[in-house]
Design a protein around this motif. Structure first.
Motif, PDB file in Angstrom:
ATOM      1  N   GLY A   1       0.761  -1.204   0.064  1.00  0.00           N
ATOM      2  CA  GLY A   1      -0.062  -0.151  -0.109  1.00  0.00           C
ATOM      3  C   GLY A   1       0.658   1.206   0.196  1.00  0.00           C
ATOM      4  O   GLY A   1       0.410   2.473  -0.141  1.00  0.00           O
ATOM      5  N   GLY A   2       2.110   1.026   0.097  1.00  0.00           N
ATOM      6  CA  GLY A   2       3.025   2.297   0.009  1.00  0.00           C
ATOM      7  C   GLY A   2       3.677   2.522  -1.230  1.00  0.00           C
ATOM      8  O   GLY A   2       3.154   3.035  -2.336  1.00  0.00           O
ATOM      9  N   GLY A   3       4.998   2.149  -1.577  1.00  0.00           N
ATOM     10  CA  GLY A   3       5.770   2.307  -2.396  1.00  0.00           C
ATOM     11  C   GLY A   3       4.993   1.671  -3.776  1.00  0.00           C
ATOM     12  O   GLY A   3       5.145   2.341  -4.921  1.00  0.00           O
ATOM     13  N   VAL A   4       4.749   0.321  -3.720  1.00  0.00           N
ATOM     14  CA  VAL A   4       3.975  -0.495  -4.850  1.00  0.00           C
ATOM     15  C   VAL A   4       2.902   0.442  -5.420  1.00  0.00           C
ATOM     16  O   VAL A   4       2.908   0.846  -6.542  1.00  0.00           O
ATOM     17  CB  VAL A   4       3.598  -1.776  -4.593  1.00  0.00           C
ATOM     18  CG1 VAL A   4       2.866  -2.385  -5.709  1.00  0.00           C
ATOM     19  CG2 VAL A   4       5.010  -2.614  -4.026  1.00  0.00           C
ATOM     20  N   ARG A   5       2.021   0.622  -4.673  1.00  0.00           N
ATOM     21  CA  ARG A   5       0.542   1.402  -5.065  1.00  0.00           C
ATOM     22  C   ARG A   5       0.956   2.885  -5.413  1.00  0.00           C
ATOM     23  O   ARG A   5       0.603   3.356  -6.501  1.00  0.00           O
ATOM     24  CB  ARG A   5      -0.212   1.591  -3.725  1.00  0.00           C
ATOM     25  CG  ARG A   5      -1.432   2.116  -4.308  1.00  0.00           C
ATOM     26  CD  ARG A   5      -2.514   2.319  -3.266  1.00  0.00           C
ATOM     27  NE  ARG A   5      -2.857   0.801  -2.644  1.00  0.00           N
ATOM     28  CZ  ARG A   5      -3.394  -0.194  -2.936  1.00  0.00           C
ATOM     29  NH1 ARG A   5      -3.961  -0.140  -4.238  1.00  0.00           N
ATOM     30  NH2 ARG A   5      -3.510  -1.340  -2.194  1.00  0.00           N
ATOM     31  N   GLY A   6       2.025   3.491  -4.807  1.00  0.00           N
ATOM     32  CA  GLY A   6       2.451   4.831  -5.199  1.00  0.00           C
ATOM     33  C   GLY A   6       2.855   4.885  -6.547  1.00  0.00           C
ATOM     34  O   GLY A   6       2.462   5.601  -7.446  1.00  0.00           O
ATOM     35  N   VAL A   7       4.055   3.955  -7.111  1.00  0.00           N
ATOM     36  CA  VAL A   7       4.438   3.995  -8.387  1.00  0.00           C
ATOM     37  C   VAL A   7       3.376   3.475  -9.535  1.00  0.00           C
ATOM     38  O   VAL A   7       3.256   4.175 -10.645  1.00  0.00           O
ATOM     39  CB  VAL A   7       5.594   2.641  -8.487  1.00  0.00           C
ATOM     40  CG1 VAL A   7       6.128   2.647 -10.001  1.00  0.00           C
ATOM     41  CG2 VAL A   7       6.921   3.470  -7.657  1.00  0.00           C
ATOM     42  N   LEU A   8       2.505   2.545  -8.873  1.00  0.00           N
ATOM     43  CA  LEU A   8       1.373   2.331  -9.906  1.00  0.00           C
ATOM     44  C   LEU A   8       0.445   3.385 -10.233  1.00  0.00           C
ATOM     45  O   LEU A   8      -0.271   3.430 -11.401  1.00  0.00           O
ATOM     46  CB  LEU A   8       0.637   1.075  -9.643  1.00  0.00           C
ATOM     47  CG  LEU A   8       1.323  -0.173  -9.321  1.00  0.00           C
ATOM     48  CD1 LEU A   8       0.627  -1.318  -8.918  1.00  0.00           C
ATOM     49  CD2 LEU A   8       1.832  -0.665 -10.892  1.00  0.00           C
ATOM     50  N   THR A   9       0.261   4.291  -9.405  1.00  0.00           N
ATOM     51  CA  THR A   9      -0.701   5.330  -9.343  1.00  0.00           C
ATOM     52  C   THR A   9      -0.353   6.519  -9.835  1.00  0.00           C
ATOM     53  O   THR A   9      -1.143   7.529 -10.146  1.00  0.00           O
ATOM     54  CB  THR A   9      -1.784   5.610  -8.266  1.00  0.00           C
ATOM     55  OG1 THR A   9      -1.023   5.712  -7.212  1.00  0.00           O
ATOM     56  CG2 THR A   9      -2.394   4.052  -8.031  1.00  0.00           C
ATOM     57  N   HIS A  10       0.755   6.857  -9.273  1.00  0.00           N
ATOM     58  CA  HIS A  10       1.634   8.225  -9.569  1.00  0.00           C
ATOM     59  C   HIS A  10       1.657   8.705 -10.972  1.00  0.00           C
ATOM     60  O   HIS A  10       1.987   8.115 -11.974  1.00  0.00           O
ATOM     61  CB  HIS A  10       2.945   8.611  -9.054  1.00  0.00           C
ATOM     62  CG  HIS A  10       3.552   9.821  -8.726  1.00  0.00           C
ATOM     63  ND1 HIS A  10       3.803  10.770  -9.862  1.00  0.00           N
ATOM     64  CD2 HIS A  10       3.593  10.791  -7.481  1.00  0.00           C
ATOM     65  CE1 HIS A  10       4.173  11.982  -9.392  1.00  0.00           C
ATOM     66  NE2 HIS A  10       3.952  11.752  -7.990  1.00  0.00           N
ATOM     67  N   PRO A  11       1.135  10.249 -11.390  1.00  0.00           N
ATOM     68  CA  PRO A  11       1.345  10.268 -12.805  1.00  0.00           C
ATOM     69  C   PRO A  11       2.740  10.315 -13.265  1.00  0.00           C
ATOM     70  O   PRO A  11       2.844  10.208 -14.659  1.00  0.00           O
ATOM     71  CB  PRO A  11       0.674  11.850 -12.691  1.00  0.00           C
ATOM     72  CG  PRO A  11      -0.137  12.127 -11.510  1.00  0.00           C
ATOM     73  CD  PRO A  11       0.631  10.711 -10.512  1.00  0.00           C
ATOM     74  N   ALA A  12       3.767  10.633 -12.872  1.00  0.00           N
ATOM     75  CA  ALA A  12       4.920  10.630 -13.252  1.00  0.00           C
ATOM     76  C   ALA A  12       5.737   9.231 -13.367  1.00  0.00           C
ATOM     77  O   ALA A  12       6.493   9.101 -14.232  1.00  0.00           O
ATOM     78  CB  ALA A  12       6.032  11.358 -12.256  1.00  0.00           C
ATOM     79  N   SER A  13       5.137   8.271 -12.890  1.00  0.00           N
ATOM     80  CA  SER A  13       5.598   6.812 -13.072  1.00  0.00           C
ATOM     81  C   SER A  13       4.541   5.706 -13.646  1.00  0.00           C
ATOM     82  O   SER A  13       5.019   4.628 -13.865  1.00  0.00           O
ATOM     83  CB  SER A  13       6.053   6.321 -11.629  1.00  0.00           C
ATOM     84  OG  SER A  13       4.934   6.257 -10.553  1.00  0.00           O
TER      85      SER A  13
END
Length: 158
Positions: free
Chosen positions: A60-72
């Motif tokens: 729920g942290g880095g994995v989800r962040g990379v999958l959902t962040h507009p830059a990544s």
């Protein structure tokens, strides 16, 4: 795993899946320093915790962040496709995969750093590296006392 082997077998192949602009020495050094800080490049599972892979990602942290962040988001989809994963993979599937796929984990790490607005630090700036590491990884119990040595080791490797 040694930092040199990690660079050769995981990080370099991961960076070849990303745009050339993401493959700087600064990016390599930060990724290696973070892997050393998080797991010492020894633990694919967090001791007593939920994190996975040498970068100790949480679902729920880095994995989800990379999958959902507009830059990544678009970039990680390209990596998933290149590594023959379902581009519709959710955070749970990616979380499971990064425990034993070091190339995928390294791509996630580089892309998590890419979500930060500031340029990555150079060799003589371990304090800036520490600040960026904290912003991106948000460790529960950060250990500043080990960072400078890992940061320097990473720069020696790259």
């Amino acid at each position: 795993m040694s930092p040199e082997a990690f660079l050769q077998n995981a990080l370099s192949p991961a960076l070849r899946l990303l745009p050339a602009s993401m493959t700087s020495r600064e990016a390599c050094a930060m990724c290696i320093a973070i892997a050393l800080q998080e797991s010492r490049l020894k633990h694919r599972r967090q001791i007593g915790g939920p994190a996975r892979g040498y970068f100790q990602f949480e679902q729920g942290g880095g994995v989800r962040g990379v999958l959902t962040h507009p830059a990544s988001k678009a970039r990680i989809m390209e990596v998933l496709l290149a590594l023959d994963y379902d581009v519709n993979a959710d955070a749970a599937a990616c979380y499971i995969a990064i425990e034993h796929n070091d190339i995928l984990a390294a791509a996630f790490a580089r892309l998590l750093l890419y979500t930060l607005p500031d340029p990555l630090p150079g060799r003589g700036a371990p304090g800036t590296g520490w600040t960026q590491y904290l912003k991106a990884w948000r460790p529960g119990r950060p250990h500043r006392e080990s960072w400078d040595a890992f940061f320097e080791t990473a720069w020696e490797v790259v």
